[in-house]
Design an enzyme around this catalytic site. Structure first.
Site, mmCIF file in Angstrom:
data_model
loop_
_atom_site.group_PDB
_atom_site.id
_atom_site.type_symbol
_atom_site.label_atom_id
_atom_site.label_comp_id
_atom_site.label_asym_id
_atom_site.label_seq_id
_atom_site.Cartn_x
_atom_site.Cartn_y
_atom_site.Cartn_z
ATOM 1 N N TYR A 1 0.943 -1.139 0.162
ATOM 2 C CA TYR A 1 -0.058 0.029 0.028
ATOM 3 C C TYR A 1 0.776 1.325 -0.160
ATOM 4 C CZ TYR A 1 -4.831 1.338 0.802
ATOM 5 O OH TYR A 1 -5.891 2.065 0.676
ATOM 6 N N LYS B 1 -1.101 -12.251 7.008
ATOM 7 C CA LYS B 1 -1.253 -13.316 6.230
ATOM 8 C C LYS B 1 0.083 -14.229 6.141
ATOM 9 C CE LYS B 1 -4.172 -14.596 3.678
ATOM 10 N NZ LYS B 1 -5.114 -15.825 3.918
ATOM 11 N N ASP C 1 -7.746 -13.331 7.311
ATOM 12 C CA ASP C 1 -9.409 -14.235 7.028
ATOM 13 C C ASP C 1 -9.902 -14.548 8.144
ATOM 14 O OD1 ASP C 1 -6.932 -15.757 6.897
ATOM 15 O OD2 ASP C 1 -8.007 -17.259 5.514
ATOM 16 N N ASP D 1 -6.276 -1.594 6.702
ATOM 17 C CA ASP D 1 -7.267 -0.586 6.088
ATOM 18 C C ASP D 1 -8.413 -1.284 5.736
ATOM 19 O OD1 ASP D 1 -7.601 1.647 4.297
ATOM 20 O OD2 ASP D 1 -7.548 0.307 2.438
#
Ligand code: NAI
Length: 411
Positions: A149, A215, A267, A291
């Protein structure tokens, strides 16, 4: 006489009359700031009488700065924020195309505001899509300077992209010419300062759990390292005050004031935040996951439009409304000033004036609980009194004034 906030030996030194800059911003920015300022000033006066007062002064940025023939984010504005240490800003428009960077991104980079802080809590009376919205009461610390990002990108077909593609090919990763490339950077130092900010916040606010979100199962060198470096920091710097979850024996509980630092794959975290929201207190996440999480969590409590935010560095912080300039409703009295007002409350807390900060939040909660809301929150609901932006501000000022003069004001 007002004076500047100073930062010495890792601590802010706040005078009783601090000079604090504000950037009203574009679109609805000026009207939400006009609504927020008297609420903050009333809270300070009610808490501390004449002893403390903020000397607000305006800095140019955005459309207003362009109109004066200046840059979108003038150098003098960045310097003034650095000098005064704390600032508050409304939304600013990002001109599309033409190489303009978002003012927020530019500010974060120029001032090294490495942590984006977003508290998410429920306010009674607000419509929420879940059954028990009050069960979610968290603060998200999102890394602000790294990750995919941060914007290191190369367009498909560009000369730069071809050079990066060739370097990747040399490492055995064939990349075709029609592929855009984004680079994900996560560093040890960047991770440690972010996780440190989250743990320090937990310690200062009596929170007992910090969850690292990542992740790392897929992106081992970046997100997996975020988890590892987070735990490394806990072991090195917080012995006796925080414990890394992998270090617990099976069935071992964390007792007393000790903070548990654990981790969750992103997740699964999204699921658990919906299914078991009370399990979470403070989240620390890399930029992109943070985010997504910030908006998903704010939506869960019905508070997307009123979520406050802050971008924090070492002895520096810019507090900001998290919505955009809302050009569709600008100047019509429809804007909800909640995000700006709650961001102002975070500012008061940051400068060590928690009594005033609490009064702002309590008044906000009280007015919403009484069924008085701006049009965005009132839309389509029965039994709600719709107030325009200025009237909503007046209601808060009245609520704070009614809360009585300084009680046990902060030392
Ligand atoms: P937006 O947040 O301005 O608007 C999205 C929708 O939410 C609109 O329907 C708007 O009316 C509504 N809305 C937003 N804030 C509201 C409030 N306080 N009260 C009531 N309704 C509200 O997002 P959009 O349209 O994507 O962006 C517009 C401009 O804002 C763009 O130039 C963008 O670059 C800028 N922007 C600036 C940000 C900042 O400075 N922090 C953040 C996001 C966008």
């Amino acid at each position: 006489m007002s004076a500047k906030i100073a930062y010495r030996s890792g601590r802010l030194e706040v005078p009783d009359h601090p000079a604090i800059p504000f950037i009203p911003g574009d679109g609805i920015g000026p009207e939400v700031w006009r609504a927020a300022r008297p609420v903050l000033d009333t809270a300070v006066r009610t808490s501390y009488g004449d002893r403390r007062v903020i000397d607000w002064f305006e800095l140019p940025a955005g459309q207003k700065a362009l109109e004066r023939g200046d840059d979108l984010l003038p150098r003098s504005t960045i310097d003034a924020i650095r000098e005064h240490r704390v600032a508050i800003k409304g939304p600013t428009m990002t001109p599309i195309g033409g190489g303009h960077r978002s003012i927020n991104v530019a500010l974060r980079q120029a001032l090294i505001l490495y942590a984006n802080m977003r508290p998410v809590r429920y306010f009674e009376g607000v419509a929420s899509p879940v059954k028990d919205p009050a069960a979610l009461d968290i603060v998200i610390f999102r890394e602000n300077t790294e990750d995919v990002y941060a914007g290191i990108e190369f367009s498909a077909g560009s000369a730069e992209g071809a050079r990066i593609g060739a370097a990747l090919a040399a490492e055995g990763h064939a990349v075709s010419e029609e592929t855009g490339i984004g680079i994900k950077l996560i560093s040890r130092s960047g991770t440690r300062r972010l996780v440190r900010a989250a743990i320090e916040y937990a310690l200062a606010h009596g929170r007992r759990r910090v969850t690292l979100i990542h992740k790392g199962n897929i992106m081992k060198a970046t997100e997996g390292a975020f988890r590892a470096w987070g735990y490394e920091l806990v072991r090195e710097s917080y012995a006796g005050r925080a414990v890394a979850q992998p270090d617990l024996s099976p069935g071992e509980e964390v007792g007393g004031e000790t903070i548990l630092v654990d981790d969750r794959i992103a997740d699964a975290a999204f699921q658990d935040l919906l299914l078991y929201p009370a399990r979470f207190e403070i989240l620390a996440a890399p930029n992109l996951n943070g985010d997504y999480l910030s908006d998903a969590c704010a939506a869960q409590v019905g508070g997307l439009g009123i979520a406050p935010g802050a971008n924090i560095g070492d002895g520096l912080a810019v507090f900001e409304s998290t919505h955009g300039t809302a050009p569709d409703i600008a100047g019509r009295g429809l804007a909800n000033p909640g995000s700006m007002i709650l961001s102002g409350s975070l500012l008061l807390e940051f400068i060590g004036w928690p009594d005033a900060a609490t009064r702002v939040v309590d008044a906000f909660a009280g007015v919403l609980r009484s069924g008085r809301m701006t049009a965005d929150l009132a839309a389509g609901r029965e039994g709600i009194t719709t107030l325009d932006t200025a009237a909503f501000s007046d209601a808060l000022v009245e609520e704070i004034t009614r809360s009585g003069p300084a009680g046990a004001a902060d030392a």
